[in-house]
Design a protein around this motif. Structure first.
Motif, PDB file in Angstrom:
ATOM      1  N   ASN A   1       0.829  -1.203   0.000  1.00 40.18           N
ATOM      2  CA  ASN A   1       0.000   0.000   0.000  1.00 40.18           C
ATOM      3  C   ASN A   1       0.866   1.257   0.000  1.00 40.18           C
ATOM      4  O   ASN A   1       0.557   2.248  -0.667  1.00 40.18           O
ATOM      5  CB  ASN A   1      -0.932  -0.010   1.215  1.00 40.18           C
TER       6      ASN A   1
ATOM      7  N   ASP B   1       2.212   1.769  -3.514  1.00 39.12           N
ATOM      8  CA  ASP B   1       1.141   2.246  -4.391  1.00 39.12           C
ATOM      9  C   ASP B   1       0.995   3.760  -4.271  1.00 39.12           C
ATOM     10  O   ASP B   1       0.926   4.485  -5.260  1.00 39.12           O
ATOM     11  CB  ASP B   1      -0.196   1.580  -4.022  1.00 39.12           C
TER      12      ASP B   1
ATOM     13  N   SER C   1       2.475   6.487  -7.104  1.00 37.52           N
ATOM     14  CA  SER C   1       1.441   7.302  -7.740  1.00 37.52           C
ATOM     15  C   SER C   1       1.748   8.781  -7.549  1.00 37.52           C
ATOM     16  O   SER C   1       1.538   9.600  -8.452  1.00 37.52           O
ATOM     17  CB  SER C   1       0.061   6.973  -7.156  1.00 37.52           C
TER      18      SER C   1
ATOM     19  N   SER D   1      -8.085   4.229  -2.064  1.00 38.90           N
ATOM     20  CA  SER D   1      -7.611   3.382  -0.969  1.00 38.90           C
ATOM     21  C   SER D   1      -8.420   3.593   0.307  1.00 38.90           C
ATOM     22  O   SER D   1      -8.729   2.641   1.027  1.00 38.90           O
ATOM     23  CB  SER D   1      -6.130   3.657  -0.681  1.00 38.90           C
TER      24      SER D   1
ATOM     25  N   TYR E   1      -9.151   3.397 -10.597  1.00 41.94           N
ATOM     26  CA  TYR E   1      -8.271   2.627  -9.707  1.00 41.94           C
ATOM     27  C   TYR E   1      -9.052   1.495  -9.049  1.00 41.94           C
ATOM     28  O   TYR E   1      -8.606   0.335  -9.018  1.00 41.94           O
ATOM     29  CB  TYR E   1      -7.676   3.564  -8.655  1.00 41.94           C
TER      30      TYR E   1
ATOM     31  N   ASN F   1       4.943  -6.640  -7.240  1.00 42.60           N
ATOM     32  CA  ASN F   1       3.985  -5.541  -7.208  1.00 42.60           C
ATOM     33  C   ASN F   1       4.656  -4.212  -7.544  1.00 42.60           C
ATOM     34  O   ASN F   1       4.108  -3.386  -8.297  1.00 42.60           O
ATOM     35  CB  ASN F   1       3.327  -5.467  -5.822  1.00 42.60           C
TER      36      ASN F   1
ATOM     37  N   ASN G   1       3.903  -1.926 -10.758  1.00 37.01           N
ATOM     38  CA  ASN G   1       3.629  -0.493 -10.576  1.00 37.01           C
ATOM     39  C   ASN G   1       4.507   0.348 -11.505  1.00 37.01           C
ATOM     40  O   ASN G   1       4.033   1.270 -12.176  1.00 37.01           O
ATOM     41  CB  ASN G   1       3.901  -0.078  -9.117  1.00 37.01           C
TER      42      ASN G   1
ATOM     43  N   ALA H   1      -1.631   1.518 -10.670  1.00 34.67           N
ATOM     44  CA  ALA H   1      -1.435   0.893  -9.362  1.00 34.67           C
ATOM     45  C   ALA H   1      -2.554  -0.104  -9.078  1.00 34.67           C
ATOM     46  O   ALA H   1      -2.325  -1.171  -8.490  1.00 34.67           O
ATOM     47  CB  ALA H   1      -1.389   1.951  -8.265  1.00 34.67           C
TER      48      ALA H   1
ATOM     49  N   SER I   1      -2.015  -4.121  -8.654  1.00 32.22           N
ATOM     50  CA  SER I   1      -2.499  -4.830  -7.469  1.00 32.22           C
ATOM     51  C   SER I   1      -3.344  -6.033  -7.867  1.00 32.22           C
ATOM     52  O   SER I   1      -3.217  -7.116  -7.289  1.00 32.22           O
ATOM     53  CB  SER I   1      -3.320  -3.887  -6.583  1.00 32.22           C
TER      54      SER I   1
END
Length: 451
Positions: free
Chosen positions: A32, A35, A39, A54, A133, A174, A178, A196, A200
């Motif tokens: 997280n 991400d 971003s 999120s 997203y 991951n 990304n 992102a 994921s």
């Protein structure tokens, strides 16, 4: 896991279970974190979109994933009671529940996502990124929930290092996805924050496939023959999973969502205050991974001992875990108190925001002791399958005591925005006290049954 006959043996086995869980939780937290960080490197607008997406997804996911955590105490008690033949049936029913829950989330999201985002006072481009997203993320929800069931099964056997290895394998993948999809590398389109979500979803599919392979092919999991036959739907087993799991899920949701609620209430203050609050809260969440992991480990070892009706051993594990949590969090709290400014400087460079973050981090220090007690105690209570009273206690502690007291302090005293953090500490402390009393009463009741 094995039966232990001394405190030294329990410390060794508890450490064997705990350390991989802690590394796994830190790995999941890091996903997280990357991400959000990556971003933000693309653009501020993408950062805002991913942050909003999120904030909507994380409380829902943690709450619903909490329901699936019921697989851990159920399987742990079956293994402790030498009823291994019932394990595959239980796990597969958990997979069915996970798939149904995941599809329900996607269906509900189809109808409510636009109204929720449209009700927010955000820029159109931020709204578009947040929606895209979440839509991208939704393609990985089914495998993510299935993975949570398989992880609960793996952890229930005490082999938590397997979950750790899977998570550590998925983390660099991951980050790579990304990099490729956010910034448009290696011939892929630059999707920004939406990338992102795609990354994921791909990662969720990979960890689910790896977990299925491990459970099917590797010892000791393959001896349970989880996927060797097709089981019909058994609503009686669903009921057991949900009766234990729903209170666990809602307890987790009540705790995680109160922080989202405070963030929402603090949106009335300046950008500097909000940024400082978010930075301090992020670091407090990082430290919370320790007592949270202790709680998850206690669910496993306490459930194993309770299943075998070794209640004295379950009690020793319970308070050993709480002791480890208190000592560890006290040490970290002291370190954080003296290094608040360097920690604040990791997040921001603005001197004003650093100063405010340092002040918020002082309250994060006070978080530590309450978290160190309430999270392990909750984990031990789950090992006893005691979840309904725990649900009520967490609801009252966080939403009846914590949030209202924080709102009153913020709006009717000179504490202002710091009042919300004092309210959070008050709620966590109330939870720590009441849950500890509940654990003590359960253990006292079982002690009387033995005599």
């Amino acid at each position: 896991m094995d039966q232990t006959h001394s405190i030294q043996g329990k410390v060794k086995q508890f450490s064997f279970v705990l350390v991989p869980i802690l590394i796994t939780q830190l790995g999941l937290f890091a996903m997280n974190f990357f991400d959000t960080l990556m971003s933000g490197q693309f653009s501020t607008t993408d950062l805002a979109g991913v942050a909003i997406g999120s904030s909507l997804w994380v409380p829902i996911f943690t709450g619903l994933a909490g329901i699936l955590l019921s697989i851990t105490p159920i399987v742990a008690q079956l293994v402790g009671a030498k009823k291994e033949k019932d394990v595959p049936f239980t796990v597969i029913q958990g997979v069915y529940v996970a798939i149904l829950m995941a599809l329900s989330i996607v269906l509900i999201g189809f109808f409510v996502l636009d109204p929720i985002l449209n009700a927010m006072s955000i820029q159109d481009e931020v709204r578009r990124i947040a929606k895209s997203y979440l839509v991208a993320l939704s393609f990985g929800i089914v495998p993510l929930f299935v993975y949570n069931v398989l992880r609960s099964f793996i952890d229930a056997l005490g082999l938590t290092r397997i979950s750790m290895i899977i998570t550590l394998m998925s983390l660099p993948l991951n980050v790579l996805f990304n990099y490729m999809l956010i910034f448009g590398k290696f011939g892929f389109p630059a999707l920004g924050g939406v990338g992102a979500g795609v990354a994921s979803a791909i990662t969720y599919w990979l960890i689910a496939i790896i977990s299925i392979f491990v459970v099917h092919k590797n010892r000791p999991f393959k001896h349970f023959h989880i996927f060797s036959r097709v089981y019909g739907v058994a609503f009686s087993k669903w009921k057991e999973i949900l009766v234990i799991g729903i209170p666990i899920g809602f307890s987790i949701f009540f705790e995680t969502s109160i922080f989202s609620a405070v963030t929402l209430l603090m949106s009335n203050y300046s950008t500097s205050i909000i940024a400082s609050h978010q930075a301090a809260l992020n670091f407090a969440s990082f430290l919370y991974m320790i007592p949270l992991s202790i709680g998850m480990a206690l669910t496993i070892v306490v459930g194993f001992e309770v299943g075998a009706k070794r209640f004295r051993d379950a009690k020793q594990y319970s308070w050993m875990g709480v002791g480890v949590g208190v000592i560890t969090s006290s040490i970290l709290g002291i370190i954080l108190f003296f290094f608040r400014e360097p920690v604040a400087s990791i997040y921001v460079k603005d001197p004003e925001v650093i100063d405010l973050t340092v002040q918020f981090l002082f309250f994060a220090v006070l978080f530590q002791l309450s978290d160190a007690i309430q999270a392990p105690v909750q984990g031990a209570l789950r090992g006893y399958k005691d979840v309904n009273i725990t649900l009520i206690m967490t609801l009252v502690s966080y939403w009846v005591i914590g949030l209202p007291s924080g709102w009153l302090l913020a709006n009717f005293t000179s504490l202002e925005y710091f009042g919300y953090w004092i309210g959070l500490i008050t709620g966590l402390t109330a939870g720590a006290i009441t849950l500890s009393i509940r654990l003590f009463l359960i253990q006292k009741k079982q002690f009387k049954q033995l005599h």
